[in-house]
Design an enzyme around this catalytic site. Structure first.
Site, PDB file in Angstrom:
ATOM      1  N   GLU A 214       0.855  -1.197   0.000  1.00 29.15           N
ATOM      2  CA  GLU A 214       0.000   0.000   0.000  1.00 29.15           C
ATOM      3  C   GLU A 214       0.882   1.234   0.000  1.00 29.15           C
ATOM      4  OE1 GLU A 214      -3.836  -0.354   2.362  1.00 29.15           O
ATOM      5  OE2 GLU A 214      -2.448  -1.559   3.521  1.00 29.15           O
ATOM      6  N   ASP A 233      -3.460  -7.089  10.874  1.00 31.56           N
ATOM      7  CA  ASP A 233      -4.333  -6.349   9.961  1.00 31.56           C
ATOM      8  C   ASP A 233      -4.435  -7.016   8.586  1.00 31.56           C
ATOM      9  OD1 ASP A 233      -5.968  -4.092   9.361  1.00 31.56           O
ATOM     10  OD2 ASP A 233      -4.301  -3.153   8.289  1.00 31.56           O
ATOM     11  N   HIS A 238      -6.156 -11.548   5.183  1.00 35.16           N
ATOM     12  CA  HIS A 238      -6.109 -11.475   3.715  1.00 35.16           C
ATOM     13  C   HIS A 238      -5.041 -12.402   3.121  1.00 35.16           C
ATOM     14  CE1 HIS A 238      -8.704  -8.243   4.574  1.00 35.16           C
ATOM     15  NE2 HIS A 238      -7.836  -7.261   4.614  1.00 35.16           N
TER      16      HIS A 238
END
Ligand code: BG6
Length: 476
Positions: A214, A233, A238
């Site tokens: 990111e 996170d 994910h």
């Protein structure tokens, strides 16, 4: 997986409706489903949060968010908006939700309920307790945002609490990566084509890389992020979920349990991570693109001495017959040079070195999850000319060029599936617990925190994890 049919009539109650998730993701996704005729015949959304607001104020706040969508249409907004309602309330104290059922009835809300916990994770336990107190769970479902717990013990506690009020088939744990078209397409790519599956194993695959990069920092989510960090996170959910889809055996059907059983088997085979193969980093000030940005410790809501990682890279092993000895290199970070999520499979060298003379194999399969969604196959070709010169070339599949549309938002798919009661794309209790167990050693004994400049590809130490010393994606 669900064909295009309308979900049964229902009311979607969003807890934490004044938060960012509701305006950024949930309401825009519901709007898109409404515009495309995919909502139930009768439905209402009821936002529930502490901030006092009227229905009209809620509608106007949501309009400001939905208007940003390129495909916004005033006509469909006008039929959408009246279905949005707002109820002021808390959930911390006992009986705090005693008024909810009455408010829902006064608004003629369809009796089937889909509760959506769009709150910070700390509120989730309270919401489940309040629902139980008021006996609102009957015939209802609940959708829970990640992270589900913060380690194995807390995830188990949470599952026990949830199962006191709801049965597992009423629970939808969101991992929005599974709602991405490109992640679902891995299933189609693998199991609808006869030519890839035979090479999808240790005999042909040398290593697998997964990058979730990111360019953004933590923004205004600093205080949330201080409790989470990159491991909790992104990796716990994910990345491990993507590994289940990449690593699973063909399910016997697309029945939700058949698929989730195969995913759970992959997680059961992932070796608990060895902290010696984990690199943690935190960003300092730097430049991302043309912008100069501050370091993590200067972000709002972040401690000036924070030890929370904004970057993590690790080497994982999936101890199955299919994947034995194949390293899975995974990494994720904030404030990296650009936003990109990619999976790259590297293939073994050709057995007889006729042409390559010391050059490593250029055979890669790259699955671009986002942006520029697509798949690329890289291999050698002969360059035109009299000599036998070899050049790596690519074969490309691009979603937007082929289908002439951008893939829909993950939340559209997941909200609709939850309304339909389809669990296929939602991790089950055992998957979530096992994911925490896999990360346990790194959470309990976190390796030292390294620094990296915002705009770089993370700490140099991450390159030492990987053979041959460079991540495929970096292009540096
Ligand atoms: C969320 C994380 O789950 O995923 C965020 O909490 C992260 O920190 C986001 O930014 C990334 O999602 P996407 O879909 O933009 O890759």
């Amino acid at each position: 997986m669900s064909p295009r049919r309308r979900p049964p009539d229902q009311t979607i109650v969003i807890f934490g409706a004044s938060g960012d998730l509701t305006s950024r993701k949930l309401v825009p996704a519901l709007y898109a489903l409404h515009r495309d005729g995919l909502m139930p015949q009768e439905w209402k959304v009821v936002g529930y949060a502490r901030t006092p607001r009227t229905d009209d104020e809620f509608r106007s706040d949501m309009r400001s968010a939905v208007e940003q969508l390129p495909e916004f249409e005033d006509a469909s907004w006008r039929t959408f908006a009246p279905r949005l309602n707002y109820v002021t309330g808390t959930f911390a104290e006992r009986k705090a939700m005693a008024h909810l059922e009455r408010e829902l009835n006064e608004r003629d809300a369809p009796p089937r309920r889909l509760f959506y916990c769009g709150t910070p994770p700390s509120a989730f336990e309270q919401i489940v307790r309040r629902i139980g107190e008021e006996q609102l769970q009957h015939g209802a479902s609940i959708v829970v945002e990640k992270p589900f717990g913060s380690d194995l013990a807390s995830a188990r506690r949470l599952n026990t609490l949830v199962h006191k009020v709801f049965s597992e088939d009423q629970v939808f744990r969101i991992d929005h990566y599974l709602g991405k078209e490109t992640v679902q397409n891995i299933l189609v790519f693998r199991f609808s084509n006869g030519m890839f599956e035979p090479i999808w194993n240790r005999r042909y695959v040398k290593s697998v890389e997964v990058t979730v990069a990111e360019a953004d920092g933590v923004g205004h989510r600093g205080s949330f992020y201080e409790e989470a960090g990159a491991l909790r996170d992104i990796v716990q959910n994910h990345i491990l979920q993507m590994i289940t889809i990449l690593g699973m055996e063909p399910p016997i059907s697309f029945d939700p349990e058949a698929l989730r059983d195969e995913k759970a088997k992959v997680l059961a085979a992932v070796r608990p991570v060895d902290p010696a193969y984990v690199v943690r980093g935190q960003y300092d000030a730097g430049r991302v693109g043309r912008s100069t940005v501050t370091g993590y410790r200067q972000e709002q809501g972040v401690s000036a001495r924070s030890q929370v990682e904004t970057y993590v890279a690790m080497k994982l092993w999936v101890d199955t017959w299919r994947w034995a000895e194949v390293p899975f290199y995974v990494r994720t970070g904030k404030r990296l040079p650009r936003r990109v999520t990619e999976v790259t499979m590297s293939f073994h060298d050709a057995p007889h070195i006729l042409f390559r003379q010391g050059r490593p194999s250029t055979n890669y399969l790259t699955i671009r999850i986002q942006p520029d969604e697509g798949i690329r196959l890289s291999f050698d070709a002969k360059s035109p000319g009299p000599d036998m010169r070899i050049t790596p070339v690519d074969m490309e599949f691009s979603y937007s060029r082929w289908f002439d549309v951008e893939p829909p938002e993950a939340y559209e798919r997941l909200l609709r599936d939850a309304m339909l009661g389809d669990h296929t794309l939602f991790p089950r209790a055992d998957e979530v617990e096992r994911s925490w167990e896999v990360l346990g050693p790194a959470l309990e004994a976190p390796p030292r925190l390294r620094r990296y400049a915002a705009g770089s590809w993370g700490p140099d130490a991450a390159d030492a994890l990987i053979e041959p010393g460079r991540w495929r994606l970096d292009g540096r």
